[in-house]
Design a protein around this motif. Structure first.
Motif, PDB file in Angstrom:
ATOM      1  N   TRP A  35       5.032  14.534   6.363  1.00 19.97           N
ATOM      2  CA  TRP A  35       5.171  15.366   7.573  1.00 19.97           C
ATOM      3  C   TRP A  35       4.351  14.785   8.729  1.00 19.97           C
ATOM      4  O   TRP A  35       4.815  14.777   9.886  1.00 19.97           O
ATOM      5  CB  TRP A  35       4.717  16.806   7.276  1.00 19.97           C
ATOM      6  N   ASP A  36       3.167  14.294   8.402  1.00 19.23           N
ATOM      7  CA  ASP A  36       2.290  13.765   9.454  1.00 19.23           C
ATOM      8  C   ASP A  36       2.978  12.683  10.289  1.00 19.23           C
ATOM      9  O   ASP A  36       2.724  12.572  11.489  1.00 19.23           O
ATOM     10  CB  ASP A  36       1.020  13.164   8.828  1.00 19.23           C
ATOM     11  N   ASP A  37       3.825  11.886   9.626  1.00 20.26           N
ATOM     12  CA  ASP A  37       4.429  10.755  10.345  1.00 20.26           C
ATOM     13  C   ASP A  37       5.932  10.890  10.547  1.00 20.26           C
ATOM     14  O   ASP A  37       6.565   9.955  11.053  1.00 20.26           O
ATOM     15  CB  ASP A  37       4.124   9.451   9.589  1.00 20.26           C
ATOM     16  N   ALA A  38       6.503  12.014  10.166  1.00 21.15           N
ATOM     17  CA  ALA A  38       7.947  12.204  10.351  1.00 21.15           C
ATOM     18  C   ALA A  38       8.219  12.720  11.763  1.00 21.15           C
ATOM     19  O   ALA A  38       8.581  13.875  11.971  1.00 21.15           O
ATOM     20  CB  ALA A  38       8.506  13.158   9.297  1.00 21.15           C
ATOM     21  N   TRP A  39       8.022  11.864  12.698  1.00 21.62           N
ATOM     22  CA  TRP A  39       8.285  12.201  14.100  1.00 21.62           C
ATOM     23  C   TRP A  39       8.564  10.920  14.861  1.00 21.62           C
ATOM     24  O   TRP A  39       8.297   9.826  14.377  1.00 21.62           O
ATOM     25  CB  TRP A  39       7.096  12.937  14.734  1.00 21.62           C
ATOM     26  N   GLN A  40       9.121  11.085  16.017  1.00 20.57           N
ATOM     27  CA  GLN A  40       9.331   9.950  16.913  1.00 20.57           C
ATOM     28  C   GLN A  40       8.702  10.271  18.257  1.00 20.57           C
ATOM     29  O   GLN A  40       8.643  11.445  18.645  1.00 20.57           O
ATOM     30  CB  GLN A  40      10.828   9.675  17.103  1.00 20.57           C
ATOM     31  N   PRO A  41       8.244   9.247  18.964  1.00 21.62           N
ATOM     32  CA  PRO A  41       7.728   9.513  20.303  1.00 21.62           C
ATOM     33  C   PRO A  41       8.867   9.914  21.236  1.00 21.62           C
ATOM     34  O   PRO A  41       9.973   9.369  21.126  1.00 21.62           O
ATOM     35  CB  PRO A  41       7.112   8.170  20.713  1.00 21.62           C
ATOM     36  N   ALA A  42       8.611  10.857  22.090  1.00 22.19           N
ATOM     37  CA  ALA A  42       9.657  11.320  23.008  1.00 22.19           C
ATOM     38  C   ALA A  42      10.246  10.157  23.800  1.00 22.19           C
ATOM     39  O   ALA A  42      11.442  10.153  24.127  1.00 22.19           O
ATOM     40  CB  ALA A  42       9.093  12.382  23.949  1.00 22.19           C
ATOM     41  N   GLN A  43       9.413   9.162  24.081  1.00 20.88           N
ATOM     42  CA  GLN A  43       9.876   8.026  24.883  1.00 20.88           C
ATOM     43  C   GLN A  43      10.944   7.208  24.164  1.00 20.88           C
ATOM     44  O   GLN A  43      11.639   6.401  24.783  1.00 20.88           O
ATOM     45  CB  GLN A  43       8.690   7.123  25.245  1.00 20.88           C
ATOM     46  N   LEU A  44      11.047   7.391  22.844  1.00 22.90           N
ATOM     47  CA  LEU A  44      12.084   6.672  22.101  1.00 22.90           C
ATOM     48  C   LEU A  44      13.476   7.076  22.565  1.00 22.90           C
ATOM     49  O   LEU A  44      14.416   6.280  22.519  1.00 22.90           O
ATOM     50  CB  LEU A  44      11.938   6.969  20.604  1.00 22.90           C
ATOM     51  N   PHE A  45      13.592   8.321  22.987  1.00 25.36           N
ATOM     52  CA  PHE A  45      14.899   8.863  23.348  1.00 25.36           C
ATOM     53  C   PHE A  45      15.216   8.548  24.813  1.00 25.36           C
ATOM     54  O   PHE A  45      14.318   8.564  25.666  1.00 25.36           O
ATOM     55  CB  PHE A  45      14.926  10.380  23.117  1.00 25.36           C
ATOM     56  N   ARG A  46      16.460   8.291  25.104  1.00 22.69           N
ATOM     57  CA  ARG A  46      16.883   8.034  26.477  1.00 22.69           C
ATOM     58  C   ARG A  46      16.652   9.298  27.305  1.00 22.69           C
ATOM     59  O   ARG A  46      16.590  10.405  26.768  1.00 22.69           O
ATOM     60  CB  ARG A  46      18.354   7.613  26.522  1.00 22.69           C
ATOM     61  N   ALA A  56       8.471   8.038   6.097  1.00 21.88           N
ATOM     62  CA  ALA A  56       8.455   9.147   7.059  1.00 21.88           C
ATOM     63  C   ALA A  56       9.144   8.753   8.360  1.00 21.88           C
ATOM     64  O   ALA A  56       9.947   9.526   8.912  1.00 21.88           O
ATOM     65  CB  ALA A  56       7.019   9.585   7.328  1.00 21.88           C
ATOM     66  N   LYS A  57       8.850   7.553   8.834  1.00 18.30           N
ATOM     67  CA  LYS A  57       9.492   7.114  10.082  1.00 18.30           C
ATOM     68  C   LYS A  57      10.998   6.942   9.899  1.00 18.30           C
ATOM     69  O   LYS A  57      11.782   7.195  10.805  1.00 18.30           O
ATOM     70  CB  LYS A  57       8.863   5.798  10.557  1.00 18.30           C
ATOM     71  N   SER A  58      11.392   6.513   8.721  1.00 14.38           N
ATOM     72  CA  SER A  58      12.822   6.341   8.451  1.00 14.38           C
ATOM     73  C   SER A  58      13.544   7.683   8.397  1.00 14.38           C
ATOM     74  O   SER A  58      14.693   7.801   8.829  1.00 14.38           O
ATOM     75  CB  SER A  58      13.026   5.612   7.123  1.00 14.38           C
ATOM     76  N   LEU A  59      12.865   8.677   7.861  1.00 11.51           N
ATOM     77  CA  LEU A  59      13.494  10.007   7.782  1.00 11.51           C
ATOM     78  C   LEU A  59      13.709  10.604   9.165  1.00 11.51           C
ATOM     79  O   LEU A  59      14.650  11.362   9.380  1.00 11.51           O
ATOM     80  CB  LEU A  59      12.620  10.949   6.946  1.00 11.51           C
ATOM     81  N   ALA A  60      12.828  10.250  10.090  1.00 11.92           N
ATOM     82  CA  ALA A  60      12.901  10.828  11.441  1.00 11.92           C
ATOM     83  C   ALA A  60      13.828   9.997  12.328  1.00 11.92           C
ATOM     84  O   ALA A  60      13.487   9.683  13.475  1.00 11.92           O
ATOM     85  CB  ALA A  60      11.501  10.921  12.038  1.00 11.92           C
ATOM     86  N   ASP A  79       0.855  -1.192   0.000  1.00 16.46           N
ATOM     87  CA  ASP A  79       0.000   0.000   0.000  1.00 16.46           C
ATOM     88  C   ASP A  79       0.894   1.247   0.000  1.00 16.46           C
ATOM     89  O   ASP A  79       1.742   1.407   0.895  1.00 16.46           O
ATOM     90  CB  ASP A  79      -0.889  -0.012   1.249  1.00 16.46           C
ATOM     91  N   PRO A  80       0.733   2.125  -0.981  1.00 15.20           N
ATOM     92  CA  PRO A  80       1.618   3.305  -1.033  1.00 15.20           C
ATOM     93  C   PRO A  80       1.504   4.190   0.206  1.00 15.20           C
ATOM     94  O   PRO A  80       2.465   4.897   0.554  1.00 15.20           O
ATOM     95  CB  PRO A  80       1.169   4.034  -2.298  1.00 15.20           C
ATOM     96  N   ARG A  81       0.371   4.144   0.865  1.00 14.26           N
ATOM     97  CA  ARG A  81       0.253   4.930   2.099  1.00 14.26           C
ATOM     98  C   ARG A  81       1.088   4.303   3.216  1.00 14.26           C
ATOM     99  O   ARG A  81       1.665   5.011   4.047  1.00 14.26           O
ATOM    100  CB  ARG A  81      -1.213   5.062   2.515  1.00 14.26           C
ATOM    101  N   ASP A  82       1.142   2.984   3.221  1.00 16.02           N
ATOM    102  CA  ASP A  82       2.021   2.321   4.193  1.00 16.02           C
ATOM    103  C   ASP A  82       3.483   2.611   3.871  1.00 16.02           C
ATOM    104  O   ASP A  82       4.307   2.804   4.770  1.00 16.02           O
ATOM    105  CB  ASP A  82       1.774   0.808   4.175  1.00 16.02           C
ATOM    106  N   LEU A  83       3.795   2.606   2.584  1.00 13.96           N
ATOM    107  CA  LEU A  83       5.165   2.929   2.182  1.00 13.96           C
ATOM    108  C   LEU A  83       5.520   4.350   2.620  1.00 13.96           C
ATOM    109  O   LEU A  83       6.612   4.602   3.141  1.00 13.96           O
ATOM    110  CB  LEU A  83       5.303   2.797   0.656  1.00 13.96           C
ATOM    111  N   THR A  84       4.590   5.271   2.444  1.00 11.16           N
ATOM    112  CA  THR A  84       4.833   6.661   2.844  1.00 11.16           C
ATOM    113  C   THR A  84       5.079   6.753   4.351  1.00 11.16           C
ATOM    114  O   THR A  84       5.983   7.468   4.812  1.00 11.16           O
ATOM    115  CB  THR A  84       3.635   7.540   2.443  1.00 11.16           C
ATOM    116  N   TYR A  85       4.293   5.996   5.098  1.00 13.24           N
ATOM    117  CA  TYR A  85       4.485   5.966   6.558  1.00 13.24           C
ATOM    118  C   TYR A  85       5.893   5.461   6.896  1.00 13.24           C
ATOM    119  O   TYR A  85       6.596   6.054   7.717  1.00 13.24           O
ATOM    120  CB  TYR A  85       3.424   5.069   7.197  1.00 13.24           C
ATOM    121  N   ALA A  86       6.286   4.372   6.248  1.00 11.05           N
ATOM    122  CA  ALA A  86       7.605   3.796   6.541  1.00 11.05           C
ATOM    123  C   ALA A  86       8.729   4.755   6.148  1.00 11.05           C
ATOM    124  O   ALA A  86       9.745   4.863   6.851  1.00 11.05           O
ATOM    125  CB  ALA A  86       7.760   2.459   5.810  1.00 11.05           C
TER     126      ALA A  86
END
Lengths: 353, 187
Positions: free
Chosen positions: A282-293, A234-238, A225-232
């Motif tokens: 942009w919507d998914d280019a972020w990480q949860p703060a909890q990801l960071f130590r 975005a997460k990779s960019l962040a 699904d191209p929307r799933d690809l876009t999500y992946a």
């Protein structure tokens, strides 16, 4: 404003390619690879291909603020092997580099690996040998790509005085510091070309200069699904050590996302408007703060980078994600040209010859 | 301007390099008096936590000596941020009577620290740039290329980052007198 090239006088060397190469190494105006001699006939051919006067000044090039005349740019372009019909692209790229918001002052001196990455749109791509298909970032060997990018790097080195370990504090540098210039495969893009999106006509040859930190590879076969690809994507960019997370805000800079034509077709069906694709990134280019130590998280918090929803967004706006369609038809792969952040992409049209 | 020998035994062409700026050095200034009652600027970029701690420490010391510290956080250098930063630095430079700009502990942050110190010095005000040892030569180079070869430099240990807070406070205390001396001030 006019000036004179060759303020350091003239070079005389035996008419022997090896002697020229050896002298370039000895005197430090080479980039480590063999050069062509900027003989009078070759210089005159370049200068004859531009409407600019040879003494016209493009600006002072950081870090040493040497003055870039058209003639001095031509000397370096001739050494890089630039054809006369491609010289306008070199001048356009240098004009873009010298725009204050490209921030050559910072980019030429930083510890980062950032360098000018040239993206070309327009009808002259094929005739000049600007690579935009298979191997466009390296290996395709198009004359335009290899010589225009190298000419700009030589100008930074010889006119600006950028030298690794001396005026440039770059820790690693990168292969693209030898020169990187590629085109967009406009004909395979579902969206308007990059130049069109920046206000130029399809009939214009345009050089965009991106302050890119490197070529960050992406690959996927798991998302149909191209929307799933876009999500992946975005997460990779962040990724947590993205330069954007060093900054107090995500307001500046762009990330150029190179999309292969096979992905482009799928993404174009899901997002007929490029703005919608950018928004989805942009919507998914972020990480949860909890990801960071915890200590890292505290720093991000002090910088105001954690939003009310506990997200650490990479950038402030969708338009900071800049898709460009290029590459081979093998699909599977994408590339992110990550940002230095303190640099805004610049665009300059090449005057018709 | 170029010529090739008729027999093509020699290639002759304009040297591909340009002369650097920096043949002139702008004058420097000193407070030449007590710092008490003077507005002393301290500029940071918000990036280096070591420098933020030192600035914070020096704010207290300056106040203890009767000076009025004026802290500036310099933001981004491009786009809207860049316009705002340029404005903030201009206002700060107008407001203070002397100041220090830092921290030079990377390439671009050294360049920007030098540039902002030069902005101050160009107004005829005592200016110092704070630089870690690894970037000392780079700071000197940039000061020269910006036409202020004699810009005063406070050399700090390298690396500063990731040192314990107690150690940084000791460094702040140890280097404070040198900072004031470079401004030409008296405590």
């Amino acid at each position: 404003m006019t000036g004179s090239a060759g303020s350091g006088g003239f070079v005389e060397v035996a008419a022997d390619p090896v002697a020229l190469y050896e002298l370039s190494l000895a005197e430090g105006w080479g980039d480590g690879a063999p050069l062509l001699p900027p003989t009078e006939d070759r210089l005159e051919a370049l200068l004859g291909a531009t409407p600019h006067d040879r003494g016209s000044v493009l600006g002072d090039v950081p870090p040493r603020f040497g003055t870039a005349t058209v003639e001095l740019v031509a000397v370096n372009a001739a050494m890089a092997g630039v054809e006369p019909r491609a010289f306008g692209h070199v001048l356009a790229a240098m004009q873009a580099v010298l725009e204050p918001d490209w921030n050559a002052f910072g980019l030429t001196t930083t510890t980062s690996s950032v360098c000018p990455m040239l993206i070309v749109n327009g009808p002259s791509r094929d005739v000049l040998g600007i690579d935009y298909r298979a191997g466009c970032l390296g290996g395709a060997g198009g004359r335009g790509s290899m010589t225009i990018g190298r000419a700009v790097s030589l100008c930074l080195r010889n006119i600006g005085g950028q030298r690794a370990g001396e005026t440039s504090r770059t820790v690693f540098g990168q292969p693209a510091r030898f020169g990187l210039c590629f085109g967009e495969w406009e004909e395979r893009s579902p969206w308007p070309s990059l130049a069109s999106r920046r206000g130029f006509l399809p009939s214009q040859d345009v050089v965009m200069v991106h302050g890119g930190k490197g070529t960050y590879p992406l690959a996927d076969v798991n998302n149909d699904d191209p929307r799933d690809l876009t999500y992946a994507i975005a997460k990779s960019l962040a990724f947590p050590l993205n330069n954007w997370y060093l900054e107090l805000t995500g307001d500046s800079g762009q990330l150029v996302l190179l999309v292969n034509p096979m992905w482009a077709r799928r993404l174009g069906e899901a997002f007929p408007r490029v703005e919608d694709f950018q928004q989805a990134l942009w919507d998914d280019a972020w990480q949860p703060a909890q990801l960071f130590r915890p200590l890292n998280r505290a720093v991000l918090d002090e910088k105001g980078r954690i939003d009310a929803g506990g997200r650490v967004r990479l950038a402030s706006r969708p338009d900071q994600f800049v898709p460009v369609v290029c590459g081979g038809l093998g699909g599977l792969h994408g590339v992110a040209l990550t940002t230095f952040v303190q640099s805004e992409m610049q665009s300059v049209a090449v005057p018709p010859s | 301007m170029t010529a090739v020998d008729a027999d093509r035994t020699v290639w002759r062409f304009p040297r591909p390099t340009a002369a650097p700026r920096g043949d002139t050095a702008a004058p420097t200034a000193t407070l030449d008096g007590p710092i008490a009652g003077r507005r002393i600027g301290l500029r940071h970029e918000g990036s280096w936590r070591s420098w933020l701690l030192i600035v914070d420490d020096w704010v207290g010391r300056l106040r203890a000596h009767g000076a009025e510290p004026v802290v500036l956080q310099a933001g981004g250098r491009v786009g809207i941020d860049g316009v705002r930063t340029h404005h903030d630095i201009t206002v700060w430079a107008d407001e203070v009577e002397a100041g220090i700009s830092g921290l030079g502990t990377c390439g671009s942050c050294t360049s920007n620290s030098v540039r902002d110190a030069v902005t101050l010095e160009a107004l005829g005000k005592p200016a110092v740039v704070a630089v870690c040892g690894e970037f000392l030569q780079h700071a000197r180079n940039m000061a020269r290329y910006l036409g202020h070869a004699d810009l005063k430099i406070l050399e700090l240990p390298y690396p500063l980052e990731a040192r314990p807070a107690d150690e940084l406070r000791e460094i702040a205390e140890a280097y404070y007198p040198r900072f004031v001396d470079l401004l030409g001030g008296r405590r």
